[in-house]
Design a protein around this motif. Structure first.
Motif, mmCIF file in Angstrom:
data_model
loop_
_atom_site.group_PDB
_atom_site.id
_atom_site.type_symbol
_atom_site.label_atom_id
_atom_site.label_comp_id
_atom_site.label_asym_id
_atom_site.label_seq_id
_atom_site.Cartn_x
_atom_site.Cartn_y
_atom_site.Cartn_z
ATOM 1 N N PRO A 199 34.573 -10.307 -42.403
ATOM 2 C CA PRO A 199 33.699 -9.888 -41.118
ATOM 3 C C PRO A 199 33.648 -11.117 -40.307
ATOM 4 C CG PRO A 199 32.424 -9.907 -43.100
ATOM 5 C CD PRO A 199 33.624 -10.124 -43.598
ATOM 6 N N ILE A 200 33.855 -11.306 -39.191
ATOM 7 C CA ILE A 200 33.314 -12.228 -38.228
ATOM 8 C C ILE A 200 32.457 -11.641 -37.311
ATOM 9 C CG2 ILE A 200 34.105 -13.887 -36.473
ATOM 10 C CD1 ILE A 200 36.993 -13.727 -37.707
ATOM 11 N N TYR A 201 31.274 -12.190 -37.298
ATOM 12 C CA TYR A 201 30.009 -11.959 -36.248
ATOM 13 C C TYR A 201 30.236 -12.777 -35.138
ATOM 14 C CZ TYR A 201 28.573 -9.855 -40.630
ATOM 15 O OH TYR A 201 28.723 -9.308 -41.907
ATOM 16 N N TYR A 202 30.827 -12.171 -34.223
ATOM 17 C CA TYR A 202 31.042 -12.852 -32.800
ATOM 18 C C TYR A 202 29.866 -12.518 -31.702
ATOM 19 C CZ TYR A 202 33.585 -14.394 -28.580
ATOM 20 O OH TYR A 202 34.086 -15.068 -27.490
ATOM 21 N N HIS A 203 28.861 -13.388 -31.563
ATOM 22 C CA HIS A 203 27.805 -13.490 -30.557
ATOM 23 C C HIS A 203 26.966 -12.324 -31.089
ATOM 24 C CE1 HIS A 203 29.787 -15.918 -27.312
ATOM 25 N NE2 HIS A 203 30.249 -16.299 -28.279
ATOM 26 N N VAL A 204 26.715 -11.909 -32.345
ATOM 27 C CA VAL A 204 25.922 -10.905 -32.931
ATOM 28 C C VAL A 204 25.378 -11.694 -34.083
ATOM 29 C CG1 VAL A 204 27.623 -9.617 -34.078
ATOM 30 C CG2 VAL A 204 25.788 -8.447 -33.108
ATOM 31 N N ASP A 205 24.085 -11.091 -34.428
ATOM 32 C CA ASP A 205 23.398 -11.578 -35.440
ATOM 33 C C ASP A 205 23.822 -10.816 -36.571
ATOM 34 O OD1 ASP A 205 21.466 -11.849 -37.580
ATOM 35 O OD2 ASP A 205 20.247 -12.930 -36.239
ATOM 36 N N PRO A 206 24.218 -11.205 -37.869
ATOM 37 C CA PRO A 206 24.594 -10.350 -38.981
ATOM 38 C C PRO A 206 23.482 -9.546 -39.298
ATOM 39 C CG PRO A 206 25.301 -12.584 -39.239
ATOM 40 C CD PRO A 206 24.429 -12.551 -38.124
ATOM 41 N N SER A 207 22.160 -9.894 -39.087
ATOM 42 C CA SER A 207 21.150 -8.805 -39.671
ATOM 43 C C SER A 207 20.821 -7.805 -38.685
ATOM 44 C CB SER A 207 19.970 -9.795 -39.612
ATOM 45 O OG SER A 207 19.408 -9.936 -38.429
ATOM 46 N N ASP A 208 21.449 -7.779 -37.506
ATOM 47 C CA ASP A 208 21.469 -6.579 -36.542
ATOM 48 C C ASP A 208 22.455 -5.757 -36.884
ATOM 49 O OD1 ASP A 208 19.436 -7.597 -34.728
ATOM 50 O OD2 ASP A 208 20.728 -8.375 -33.358
ATOM 51 N N VAL A 209 23.597 -6.173 -37.295
ATOM 52 C CA VAL A 209 24.632 -5.273 -37.861
ATOM 53 C C VAL A 209 24.300 -4.640 -39.126
ATOM 54 C CG1 VAL A 209 27.088 -5.217 -38.939
ATOM 55 C CG2 VAL A 209 26.526 -6.796 -37.010
ATOM 56 N N GLN A 210 23.808 -5.589 -40.031
ATOM 57 C CA GLN A 210 23.293 -4.930 -41.491
ATOM 58 C C GLN A 210 22.160 -3.891 -41.254
ATOM 59 O OE1 GLN A 210 21.622 -7.620 -44.253
ATOM 60 N NE2 GLN A 210 22.177 -6.266 -45.965
ATOM 61 N N LYS A 211 21.178 -4.343 -40.440
ATOM 62 C CA LYS A 211 19.950 -3.360 -40.299
ATOM 63 C C LYS A 211 20.059 -2.448 -39.186
ATOM 64 C CE LYS A 211 17.042 -7.092 -41.930
ATOM 65 N NZ LYS A 211 16.136 -8.095 -41.496
ATOM 66 N N GLN A 212 21.079 -2.479 -38.385
ATOM 67 C CA GLN A 212 21.651 -1.614 -37.456
ATOM 68 C C GLN A 212 20.649 -1.613 -36.278
ATOM 69 O OE1 GLN A 212 23.125 1.734 -39.474
ATOM 70 N NE2 GLN A 212 24.441 0.338 -40.763
ATOM 71 N N THR A 213 19.951 -2.635 -35.918
ATOM 72 C CA THR A 213 19.272 -3.002 -34.838
ATOM 73 C C THR A 213 19.871 -3.610 -33.450
ATOM 74 O OG1 THR A 213 18.771 -5.195 -35.583
ATOM 75 C CG2 THR A 213 17.161 -3.523 -36.376
ATOM 76 N N GLY A 214 19.110 -3.701 -32.626
ATOM 77 C CA GLY A 214 19.678 -4.287 -31.324
ATOM 78 C C GLY A 214 20.850 -3.222 -30.635
ATOM 79 N N THR A 215 21.804 -3.594 -30.397
ATOM 80 C CA THR A 215 22.863 -3.158 -29.618
ATOM 81 C C THR A 215 23.599 -2.063 -30.679
ATOM 82 O OG1 THR A 215 24.448 -4.889 -30.048
ATOM 83 C CG2 THR A 215 23.686 -4.650 -27.877
ATOM 84 N N TYR A 216 23.437 -2.558 -31.984
ATOM 85 C CA TYR A 216 24.037 -1.463 -32.898
ATOM 86 C C TYR A 216 22.956 -0.234 -33.106
ATOM 87 C CZ TYR A 216 28.025 -4.594 -34.105
ATOM 88 O OH TYR A 216 29.024 -5.208 -34.156
ATOM 89 N N GLU A 217 21.838 -0.338 -33.111
ATOM 90 C CA GLU A 217 20.722 0.895 -32.869
ATOM 91 C C GLU A 217 21.061 1.583 -31.961
ATOM 92 O OE1 GLU A 217 16.142 1.636 -33.641
ATOM 93 O OE2 GLU A 217 16.754 -0.203 -32.434
#
Length: 168
Positions: free
Chosen positions: A112-130
């Motif tokens: 995985p490459i986290y491009y201008h996104v916080d890995p915790s937002d992806v893992q916890k599915q918060t922010g734009t992922y939520e």
């Protein structure tokens, strides 16, 4: 149709798996196609690494899904470029689900490459992922839980975090 920049890729095979590609790139085109992904793809190509990358002329539909599925299963490594809008795309999430499946089935290497996104937002599915998952649930919640688990699995792999854009 999907294509690679190297028209006749033929990579080495393991005892039971034939690899047609060294790397499969999964990314959200509008976020990264003309910046990071183009540079990554060029660097891989310069080093003779056979890379599957979609072309802009792809049409959406079942044929494309089968093409991606086949390319993912024939790739030794999957690089997933997680960007701000990656989870907005059902196609990206379906690719990710296939990649996590191939990790289990054929021990595919996943980066995985986290491009201008916080890995915790992806893992916890918060922010734009939520936000993206809330939209998916409203439209069709059928695959949402599957996609959520795929993102959680992806976060268990070591990856890179790129927070500064050197091209701006």
């Amino acid at each position: 149709m999907a294509s690679t920049s190297l028209p006749s890729c033929s990579t080495s095979a393991s005892s039971s798996q034939v690899w047609n590609y060294d790397v499969y790139l999964s990314f959200r085109g509008r976020d990264t196609r003309y910046t990071f992904v183009d540079h990554l793809h060029a660097a891989l190509r310069q080093r003779g690494i056979c890379t599957f990358i979609d072309t802009e002329s792809l049409t959406h539909g079942a044929h494309t899904a089968r093409s991606f599925s086949k390319a993912i299963s024939e790739s030794r490594i999957a690089v997933v470029v997680l960007s701000k809008n990656y989870a907005d795309s059902r196609r990206c999430l379906n690719q990710l689900a296939m990649i996590t499946h191939m990790k289990k089935e054929i021990d595919q290497i996943v980066i995985p490459i986290y491009y201008h996104v916080d890995p915790s937002d992806v893992q916890k599915q918060t922010g734009t992922y939520e936000e993206a998952f809330l939209k998916h649930e409203l439209i069709n919640s059928e695959n949402v839980e599957f996609w959520r688990k795929a993102l959680e699995e992806l976060n268990s792999h070591p990856g890179w975090v790129l927070n500064k854009d050197p091209y701006r």
